[in-house]
Every structure is written in structure tokens, then in C-alpha cells.
Design a protein around this motif. Structure first.
Motif, PDB file in Angstrom:
ATOM      1  N   LEU A   8       1.345  -1.085  -0.121  1.00 34.39           N
ATOM      2  CA  LEU A   8       0.015   0.161  -0.188  1.00 34.39           C
ATOM      3  C   LEU A   8       1.050   1.205   0.232  1.00 34.39           C
ATOM      4  O   LEU A   8       1.698   1.394   0.973  1.00 34.39           O
ATOM      5  CB  LEU A   8      -1.123   0.253   1.129  1.00 34.39           C
ATOM      6  N   GLU A  32      -1.410  -0.890  -4.046  1.00 35.49           N
ATOM      7  CA  GLU A  32      -2.700   0.100  -4.448  1.00 35.49           C
ATOM      8  C   GLU A  32      -2.393   1.558  -3.258  1.00 35.49           C
ATOM      9  O   GLU A  32      -1.245   1.270  -2.852  1.00 35.49           O
ATOM     10  CB  GLU A  32      -3.255  -0.566  -2.890  1.00 35.49           C
ATOM     11  N   SER A  39      -7.895   6.313   4.937  1.00 32.25           N
ATOM     12  CA  SER A  39      -7.872   5.495   4.519  1.00 32.25           C
ATOM     13  C   SER A  39      -7.283   4.402   4.877  1.00 32.25           C
ATOM     14  O   SER A  39      -7.400   3.507   4.142  1.00 32.25           O
ATOM     15  CB  SER A  39      -7.735   6.031   3.130  1.00 32.25           C
ATOM     16  N   HIS A  43      -8.223   0.631   4.162  1.00 31.75           N
ATOM     17  CA  HIS A  43      -7.529  -0.460   3.452  1.00 31.75           C
ATOM     18  C   HIS A  43      -6.220  -1.747   4.400  1.00 31.75           C
ATOM     19  O   HIS A  43      -6.718  -2.315   4.128  1.00 31.75           O
ATOM     20  CB  HIS A  43      -6.688   0.836   2.990  1.00 31.75           C
TER      21      HIS A  43
END
Length: 141
Positions: A8, A32, A39, A43
Motif C-alpha cells: 500500500l 494499491e 484511508s 485499507h
């Protein structure tokens, strides 16, 4: 067969997110990206994430807020965290390390620096920098 690992990218710059995601994808990871700490916590709570590239300078909730949130995740959901900073500030790294970011790299980063760090922590193989290979007696992993 080993399951694919995921990264991420957390950065408020869309350009940095795109570059970092492209680099980690080229290294064989799924990628991602999100633009803020809130956020990122959401996630990581909902998705298996092996590693996070975390920008130090985030708006609203900062990197330390993300680190506190990540520390509250179930142990199996806690990713390795690599702090990405623009300044080589030992105090900043000490603070981040105490909060859970065990690794850091400096911006601007490139494929080689990300690959070396991901290799160092065992997320990808075969990308150790030459100095690390020499220290290991010239062996390659």
C-alpha cells in the motif's frame, strides 16, 4: 507456490503514488494506493497488506496517526512499514521507529532503493544492493 504480496502506497501526491505503485508492481507485488492516513488505516483493516510505503508529511492525520492505528490492528493484519521522508532527520526516524515504522527510505526514491529495502525486509528476493551482497560474502539470495 507463494501467495502474491501486496504493498500500500500512502502519499498525498498523486504523482508519487503512481510512481511508487508502478515500481512495486514491476517488482512483482500487488499495489494499491491512498492519499491519507485515515484511508490507509481502513485499507489495512480490510485487506491483507504486506508492506506500506508511508509518506511522513501527510495532511490532516499524519504518519504518526497511521502508525498508531496500525499498531491497533490484529497482529496478522499488521504490515511492515517503510517511512518515506524527504529529509534525513534522525529524530524523525527515531520517533517513527518507536511508533512502529521499523524501516525508512529517503525521497526521491527510485526502483533500486525501493527494491533494496523490500529485499532487506524479505518482501522481494534478489534485489539486495551490491554492498549488502559483498557483506554476505558475495552470495546472492
Amino acid at each position: 507456490m507463494t501467495a502474491r504480496k501486496y504493498c500500500l502506497v500512502v502519499d498525498d501526491s498523486e504523482v508519487i503514488r503512481e510512481i511508487a505503485a508502478r515500481i512495486v508492481t514491476e517488482l512483482g507485488l500487488g499495489a494499491e494506493s491512498v492519499e491519507d492516513a485515515a484511508s490507509a488505516i481502513e485499507h489495512c483493516s480490510d485487506n491483507r497488506t504486506d508492506v506500506v510505503l508511508l509518506d511522513w508529511d501527510l495532511p490532516a492525520m499524519g504518519a504518526l496517526d497511521f502508525l498508531r492505528g496500525a499498531a491497533e490492528l490484529k497482529e496478522e493484519m499488521r504490515p511492515e512499514i517503510i517511512l518515506c521522508a524527504t529529509e534525513n532527520d534522525p529524530q524523525q526516524f527515531t520517533l517513527a521507529k518507536a511508533a512502529g515504522a521499523r524501516h525508512h527510505i529517503l525521497k526521491p526514491f527510485d526502483k533500486q532503493s525501493i527494491a533494496a529495502k523490500l529485499s532487506e525486509i524479505g518482501v522481494v528476493e534478489g534485489h539486495a544492493p551490491d554492498s549488502a551482497k559483498a557483506a554476505a560474502g558475495g552470495r546472492q539470495s
